[in-house]
Design a protein around this motif. Sequence first.
Motif, PDB file in Angstrom:
ATOM      1  N   VAL A 356      40.837  23.141  56.939  1.00  0.00           N
ATOM      2  CA  VAL A 356      41.874  24.092  56.512  1.00  0.00           C
ATOM      3  C   VAL A 356      42.311  23.810  55.086  1.00  0.00           C
ATOM      4  N   ILE A 357      42.547  22.520  54.784  1.00  0.00           N
ATOM      5  CA  ILE A 357      42.994  22.150  53.426  1.00  0.00           C
ATOM      6  C   ILE A 357      41.936  22.514  52.408  1.00  0.00           C
ATOM      7  N   GLY A 358      40.696  22.237  52.695  1.00  0.00           N
ATOM      8  CA  GLY A 358      39.617  22.599  51.768  1.00  0.00           C
ATOM      9  C   GLY A 358      39.575  24.097  51.523  1.00  0.00           C
ATOM     10  N   GLY A 359      39.801  24.882  52.581  1.00  0.00           N
ATOM     11  CA  GLY A 359      39.813  26.325  52.416  1.00  0.00           C
ATOM     12  C   GLY A 359      40.927  26.805  51.525  1.00  0.00           C
ATOM     13  N   VAL A 360      42.110  26.198  51.717  1.00  0.00           N
ATOM     14  CA  VAL A 360      43.255  26.588  50.886  1.00  0.00           C
ATOM     15  C   VAL A 360      42.985  26.262  49.419  1.00  0.00           C
ATOM     16  N   VAL A 361      42.438  25.067  49.166  1.00  0.00           N
ATOM     17  CA  VAL A 361      42.132  24.678  47.782  1.00  0.00           C
ATOM     18  C   VAL A 361      41.145  25.671  47.169  1.00  0.00           C
ATOM     19  N   ALA A 362      40.157  26.069  47.937  1.00  0.00           N
ATOM     20  CA  ALA A 362      39.185  27.031  47.415  1.00  0.00           C
ATOM     21  C   ALA A 362      39.852  28.351  47.055  1.00  0.00           C
ATOM     22  N   VAL A 363      40.791  28.793  47.911  1.00  0.00           N
ATOM     23  CA  VAL A 363      41.500  30.051  47.620  1.00  0.00           C
ATOM     24  C   VAL A 363      42.308  29.936  46.331  1.00  0.00           C
ATOM     25  N   VAL A 364      43.005  28.788  46.134  1.00  0.00           N
ATOM     26  CA  VAL A 364      43.824  28.590  44.930  1.00  0.00           C
ATOM     27  C   VAL A 364      42.950  28.601  43.680  1.00  0.00           C
ATOM     28  N   VAL A 365      41.843  27.883  43.737  1.00  0.00           N
ATOM     29  CA  VAL A 365      40.942  27.844  42.578  1.00  0.00           C
ATOM     30  C   VAL A 365      40.430  29.243  42.255  1.00  0.00           C
ATOM     31  N   PHE A 366      40.091  29.983  43.306  1.00  0.00           N
ATOM     32  CA  PHE A 366      39.589  31.349  43.090  1.00  0.00           C
ATOM     33  C   PHE A 366      40.666  32.225  42.462  1.00  0.00           C
ATOM     34  N   ALA A 367      41.917  32.062  42.931  1.00  0.00           N
ATOM     35  CA  ALA A 367      43.015  32.851  42.353  1.00  0.00           C
ATOM     36  C   ALA A 367      43.212  32.529  40.880  1.00  0.00           C
ATOM     37  N   MET A 368      43.116  31.240  40.539  1.00  0.00           N
ATOM     38  CA  MET A 368      43.293  30.853  39.143  1.00  0.00           C
ATOM     39  C   MET A 368      42.186  31.427  38.270  1.00  0.00           C
ATOM     40  N   LEU A 369      40.955  31.406  38.766  1.00  0.00           N
ATOM     41  CA  LEU A 369      39.856  31.994  38.007  1.00  0.00           C
ATOM     42  C   LEU A 369      40.065  33.478  37.787  1.00  0.00           C
ATOM     43  N   CYS A 370      40.547  34.150  38.824  1.00  0.00           N
ATOM     44  CA  CYS A 370      40.816  35.589  38.680  1.00  0.00           C
ATOM     45  C   CYS A 370      41.894  35.838  37.622  1.00  0.00           C
ATOM     46  N   LEU A 371      42.935  34.978  37.633  1.00  0.00           N
ATOM     47  CA  LEU A 371      44.022  35.133  36.652  1.00  0.00           C
ATOM     48  C   LEU A 371      43.493  34.936  35.243  1.00  0.00           C
ATOM     49  N   LEU A 372      42.665  33.928  35.032  1.00  0.00           N
ATOM     50  CA  LEU A 372      42.108  33.693  33.700  1.00  0.00           C
ATOM     51  C   LEU A 372      41.254  34.872  33.242  1.00  0.00           C
ATOM     52  N   ILE A 373      40.512  35.450  34.149  1.00  0.00           N
ATOM     53  CA  ILE A 373      39.672  36.599  33.784  1.00  0.00           C
ATOM     54  C   ILE A 373      40.528  37.781  33.368  1.00  0.00           C
ATOM     55  N   ILE A 374      41.629  38.014  34.130  1.00  0.00           N
ATOM     56  CA  ILE A 374      42.521  39.149  33.797  1.00  0.00           C
ATOM     57  C   ILE A 374      43.153  38.952  32.427  1.00  0.00           C
ATOM     58  N   LEU A 375      43.653  37.749  32.130  1.00  0.00           N
ATOM     59  CA  LEU A 375      44.277  37.487  30.825  1.00  0.00           C
ATOM     60  C   LEU A 375      43.263  37.662  29.705  1.00  0.00           C
ATOM     61  N   GLY A 376      42.039  37.194  29.944  1.00  0.00           N
ATOM     62  CA  GLY A 376      41.011  37.336  28.914  1.00  0.00           C
ATOM     63  C   GLY A 376      40.734  38.790  28.596  1.00  0.00           C
ATOM     64  N   ARG A 377      40.669  39.609  29.641  1.00  0.00           N
ATOM     65  CA  ARG A 377      40.420  41.030  29.415  1.00  0.00           C
ATOM     66  C   ARG A 377      41.582  41.688  28.681  1.00  0.00           C
ATOM     67  N   TYR A 378      42.801  41.238  29.003  1.00  0.00           N
ATOM     68  CA  TYR A 378      43.969  41.834  28.340  1.00  0.00           C
ATOM     69  C   TYR A 378      43.938  41.547  26.863  1.00  0.00           C
ATOM     70  N   PHE A 379      43.714  40.288  26.506  1.00  0.00           N
ATOM     71  CA  PHE A 379      43.694  39.945  25.080  1.00  0.00           C
ATOM     72  C   PHE A 379      42.538  40.613  24.366  1.00  0.00           C
TER      73      PHE A 379
END
Length: 422
Positions: A356-379
Amino acid sequence: MMSVCLCLCPAVQSQNLVTDNVAVVEGEVAVISCRVKNNDDSVIQLLNPNRQTIYFRDVRPLKDARFQLVNFSDNELRVSLSNVTLSDEGRYVCQLYTDPPQEAYADITVLIPPGNPIIETRDGQVIEGNETEMTCTAMGSKPAATIRWMKGDKELQGKSKVEETYDTMFTVTSQLTFTVTKEDDGVPVVCIVDHPAVKDVQAQTYLVVHYKPEVKIVVEFPDGLPREGQNMELSCQAKGKPHPQQINWVKVDDDLPSHALITGPDLYIENLNKTYNGTYRCFAANSVGESYDDYILYVYDAPTTTPIPTTATTTTPTTTTISLPEATADTTPSTEPAAHDSRAGEGAPRAVDHAVIGGVVAVVVFAMLCLLIILGRYFARHKGTYFTHEAKGADDAADADTAIINAEGGHNNSDEKKEYYI
């Protein structure tokens, strides 16, 4: 060149006279029939083996009252002989007074049934795997009897011997030899006598087979896998012939636990622990031999209950704290082990938490990657190139103010020269 002529002549038939052979059991009634074909009123008479006249037409000259007239006509003379004995056996003559006289012959055969068969056994009791021998005798029969053997529903072959006595009687002896097994104990062995005078004449005996014990260990309790702290009872079931008189318990390559209790065929052990692991053996013996059975004891861990985890926390480089829902930790670990191993279930709850913990960590990392992609596109979408439109010919101005005043567009383009920075 030699020629051979074969003459097939009926044994009991002449040109116009017919009769039949007769087989009769001693003491019963024989009937002799003299029949005439195409009779021309000739006289019929019956003679005994000594050529004495028994009946002339319907008259009985012989004084033997056992002969009685059954039927007389132009075509038949029928006579009965009651209470037949062995001395009555022989050839009787039907005679027809013609010119020349005609004769037909009726042979009376007297059947004497054997006495009751007698079975004798060489061994009253037979040990499993040994041979036994039986003898069946049928005495005083005529003709000789035949003997068959049955063991249960299986027919066996014996060796027969026939002896003729002085009074033309026969005694038949059949010998049977076979190897016995413990399954033969109590099985009937039947001697069957076949004879034309009687049916279903037989004698039987029952096999008594001794065999060493058959041993089987049965767990009375516990019902499931033996665990630490439980009590155990093992029962030694032994069957043999004669019945086993000695039953012993031992532990292979070790001593029995100090507080183990043996009561008859049962072994009782209290408060099991893993030091009791090993092979327990039950011996049973009788006069034939000794047998044993083994039980391998493996004591499993006592049942345990693992606390239910409520929350789990993980940290990422952004110091985000995530609380697990209660539903992810609602699984209670089973205390029942997998087959043959009580320890198969240990560690299962921990494996679920880590997943369960490993799954949660994977979700968090994926969310952070998505956030970085969105900011990059905005700039990227708000990125531009900015120019300071210096006036043409500024190089010819005496000073900066003059250059600005003389710039292309003058003050009318001052609004276009604003710059914005984000």
